[in-house]
Design a protein around this motif. Structure first.
Motif, PDB file in Angstrom:
ATOM      1  N   GLN A  29       1.064  -1.490   0.130  1.00  9.15           N
ATOM      2  CA  GLN A  29      -0.112   0.141  -0.017  1.00  9.15           C
ATOM      3  C   GLN A  29       0.847   1.549  -0.036  1.00  9.15           C
ATOM      4  O   GLN A  29       0.421   2.089  -0.381  1.00  9.15           O
ATOM      5  CB  GLN A  29      -0.838   0.115   1.253  1.00  9.15           C
ATOM      6  CG  GLN A  29      -0.439   0.125   2.603  1.00  9.15           C
ATOM      7  CD  GLN A  29      -1.418   0.039   3.635  1.00  9.15           C
ATOM      8  OE1 GLN A  29      -1.796  -0.918   3.959  1.00  9.15           O
ATOM      9  NE2 GLN A  29      -1.618   1.145   4.446  1.00  9.15           N
ATOM     10  N   ASP A  30       1.987   1.162   0.410  1.00 11.57           N
ATOM     11  CA  ASP A  30       2.908   2.426   0.634  1.00 11.57           C
ATOM     12  C   ASP A  30       3.854   2.494  -0.619  1.00 11.57           C
ATOM     13  O   ASP A  30       4.792   3.241  -0.697  1.00 11.57           O
ATOM     14  CB  ASP A  30       3.788   2.422   1.817  1.00 11.57           C
ATOM     15  CG  ASP A  30       4.570   1.215   1.841  1.00 11.57           C
ATOM     16  OD1 ASP A  30       4.690   0.274   1.122  1.00 11.57           O
ATOM     17  OD2 ASP A  30       5.407   1.004   2.920  1.00 11.57           O
TER      18      ASP A  30
ATOM     19  N   GLY B 116       0.912  10.461  -6.501  1.00 12.02           N
ATOM     20  CA  GLY B 116       0.432   9.186  -5.969  1.00 12.02           C
ATOM     21  C   GLY B 116       0.003   7.911  -6.866  1.00 12.02           C
ATOM     22  O   GLY B 116       0.597   6.961  -6.751  1.00 12.02           O
TER      23      GLY B 116
ATOM     24  N   GLN C 190       2.068   4.483  -7.802  1.00 11.62           N
ATOM     25  CA  GLN C 190       1.576   3.220  -7.744  1.00 11.62           C
ATOM     26  C   GLN C 190       1.649   2.570  -9.104  1.00 11.62           C
ATOM     27  O   GLN C 190       1.911   1.249  -9.117  1.00 11.62           O
ATOM     28  CB  GLN C 190       0.072   3.425  -7.666  1.00 11.62           C
ATOM     29  CG  GLN C 190      -0.537   1.987  -6.920  1.00 11.62           C
ATOM     30  CD  GLN C 190       0.113   1.363  -5.899  1.00 11.62           C
ATOM     31  OE1 GLN C 190       0.991   0.819  -6.003  1.00 11.62           O
ATOM     32  NE2 GLN C 190      -0.766   1.403  -4.782  1.00 11.62           N
TER      33      GLN C 190
ATOM     34  N   SER D  94      -5.279   1.950  -1.157  1.00 19.29           N
ATOM     35  CA  SER D  94      -5.582   2.685   0.218  1.00 19.29           C
ATOM     36  C   SER D  94      -5.177   4.095   0.319  1.00 19.29           C
ATOM     37  O   SER D  94      -5.739   4.792   1.182  1.00 19.29           O
ATOM     38  CB  SER D  94      -5.454   1.728   1.562  1.00 19.29           C
ATOM     39  OG  SER D  94      -3.881   1.396   1.452  1.00 19.29           O
ATOM     40  N   ASN D  95      -3.826   4.362  -0.217  1.00 17.68           N
ATOM     41  CA  ASN D  95      -3.360   5.777  -0.069  1.00 17.68           C
ATOM     42  C   ASN D  95      -3.868   6.543  -1.097  1.00 17.68           C
ATOM     43  O   ASN D  95      -3.393   7.719  -1.095  1.00 17.68           O
ATOM     44  CB  ASN D  95      -1.876   5.563   0.195  1.00 17.68           C
ATOM     45  CG  ASN D  95      -1.363   4.891   1.397  1.00 17.68           C
ATOM     46  OD1 ASN D  95      -2.051   5.077   2.429  1.00 17.68           O
ATOM     47  ND2 ASN D  95      -0.129   4.276   1.468  1.00 17.68           N
TER      48      ASN D  95
ATOM     49  N   ARG E 287      -8.434   5.942  -6.838  1.00 10.32           N
ATOM     50  CA  ARG E 287      -8.838   4.548  -6.417  1.00 10.32           C
ATOM     51  C   ARG E 287      -9.846   3.930  -7.641  1.00 10.32           C
ATOM     52  O   ARG E 287      -9.269   2.708  -8.007  1.00 10.32           O
ATOM     53  CB  ARG E 287      -9.474   4.531  -5.254  1.00 10.32           C
ATOM     54  CG  ARG E 287      -8.525   4.374  -3.969  1.00 10.32           C
ATOM     55  CD  ARG E 287      -9.211   3.954  -2.725  1.00 10.32           C
ATOM     56  NE  ARG E 287     -10.577   4.337  -2.333  1.00 10.32           N
ATOM     57  CZ  ARG E 287     -10.704   5.663  -1.869  1.00 10.32           C
ATOM     58  NH1 ARG E 287      -9.619   6.239  -1.509  1.00 10.32           N
ATOM     59  NH2 ARG E 287     -11.876   6.119  -1.459  1.00 10.32           N
TER      60      ARG E 287
END
Length: 363
Positions: free
Chosen positions: A89-90, A143, A147, A169-170, A176
């Motif tokens: 997730q990070d 972000g 990803q 989730s981030n 998303r």
């Protein structure tokens, strides 16, 4: 399809806290399989066991017909030899490396030829929509772009399985939604097996071929495709976990069912036996609201405008429920209610559950 991952009788605990116990899962080759459950239920522990970052206390894990962990024999194959791609997730992209260098990293670890690395990395950069950004550092990316780099790095070495642990989730809501479709598209494009971990029901329903619903104790309550999970829940826990749920208790008098302790007869055919043992469950979308009967008479307790939809909380005798209706439909059909107004409701579908289960779930 043949199974590519088998988890057989796996248990894992930390001190006195038992996270997983006697767990069995089989994941088919080429499918997107999702572990869905509340935070702390053991989803991440299970994915770490499959990845090789944890060792099971009991049981066996098999990947592509190779035993990678067996508590009885002590067999253990380290993560780098399991042929897996992993995205957390990070993101875990290296901040000091460019996009190109991040994606190339696993290929360099395999000591692939420089020309092959360059060709594979540039191809993967294009696949994930990052063309022209190969020389940028992570700090220069959004972000969503970071990803994509993490996904490309996991895919570039052509792994047999991709493990995705809460990868969205981030991200904000719009990203998303965008990324969940991109992940599904990549899975189909490469024909790869994906094990996806999330607590987000909407994401799970959108991308999964099959889901396993886990409860807070790490027990699997149901495995099935999205339709089966949503429309044919195995029990009340699954039904309640998969979205907003209404529950209405029934009272039986002279062979007829009534709402709660009220006097309105429920126009349903309920299960046989004592009505006090049963509770009717249904989604807001299963409720239709009207200005006039037939149906159950209710009072609008709360009316919320949510843009695309109107959300109503309705009191029916001593029971409360929620329904929603598209705003345009509500306007066109004179169904824009105010608090305190009377209404009538009918039902498209419902499920009957043991009332004792509801007590257990709410505790």
């Amino acid at each position: 399809m043949e199974d590519i991952i088998k988890v057989e009788g796996v248990a894992k605990g930390y001190g006195k806290h038992q996270v997983l116990q006697n767990l069995d899962i089989a994941i088919k080759k080429g499918e997107c399989f999702t572990l869905l459950g509340p935070s702390g239920c053991g989803k991440t522990v299970l994915i770490r066991l499959i990845a090789g970052h944890e060792v099971p206390d009991a049981g066996k894990i098999i990947i592509d017909e190779t035993v990678v962990a067996d508590s009885e024999t002590g067999e253990y194959i380290p993560p780098e030899r399991r042929g897996l791609g992993i995205v957390f997730q990070d993101y875990a992209v290296w901040p000091h490396m460019t996009v190109f260098e991040n994606i190339a990293y696993p290929l360099k670890m395999e000591k692939r030829p420089k020309e092959e690395i360059n060709e594979l990395v540039m191809k993967m950069i294009e696949v994930v929509g990052m063309k022209g950004l190969d020389k940028r550092l992570p700090s220069e990316l959004s972000g969503g772009q970071q990803q994509r780099v993490a996904l490309a790095r996991a895919l570039v070495a052509d792994p047999s399985v991709m493990l995705l642990d809460e990868p969205l989730s981030n991200l904000d809501a719009n990203l998303r939604e965008e990324m969940r479709f991109e992940i599904k598209a990549l899975q189909r494009k490469f024909g790869i097996t994906v094990l996806f971990v999330t607590h987000d029901q909407e994401v799970a329903l959108a991308i999964s071929d099959r889901l396993a619903i886990m409860d807070a104790k790490g027990k699997i309550r149901q495995i099935g495709n999205p339709y089966e999970i949503f429309e044919k829940p195995a029990d009340l826990f699954v039904f309640k976990f998969m979205g907003i749920a209404n529950f209405v208790h029934a009272t039986e008098k002279n062979g007829k069912f009534y709402v709660g302790n009220g006097n309105q007869e429920i126009p349903w055919e309920g299960p046989k036996g004592n009505a006090a043992k049963w509770v009717a469950g249904f989604r807001p979308s299963d409720v239709e609201i009207h200005r006039e009967g037939p149906g159950l008479k209710g009072i609008i307790h709360r009316a919320n405008f949510l843009g695309a939809t109107m959300d109503y909380a309705i009191d029916v005798d001593d029971q409360s429920l929620r329904t929603e209706i598209e705003t345009h439909t509500a306007i066109n059909n004179n169904l824009m209610f105010k608090e305190g107004e009377e209404c009538y409701i009918t039902f498209k579908a419902l499920h009957w559950f043991d009332a004792e289960q509801l007590k257990e779930v709410e505790e």
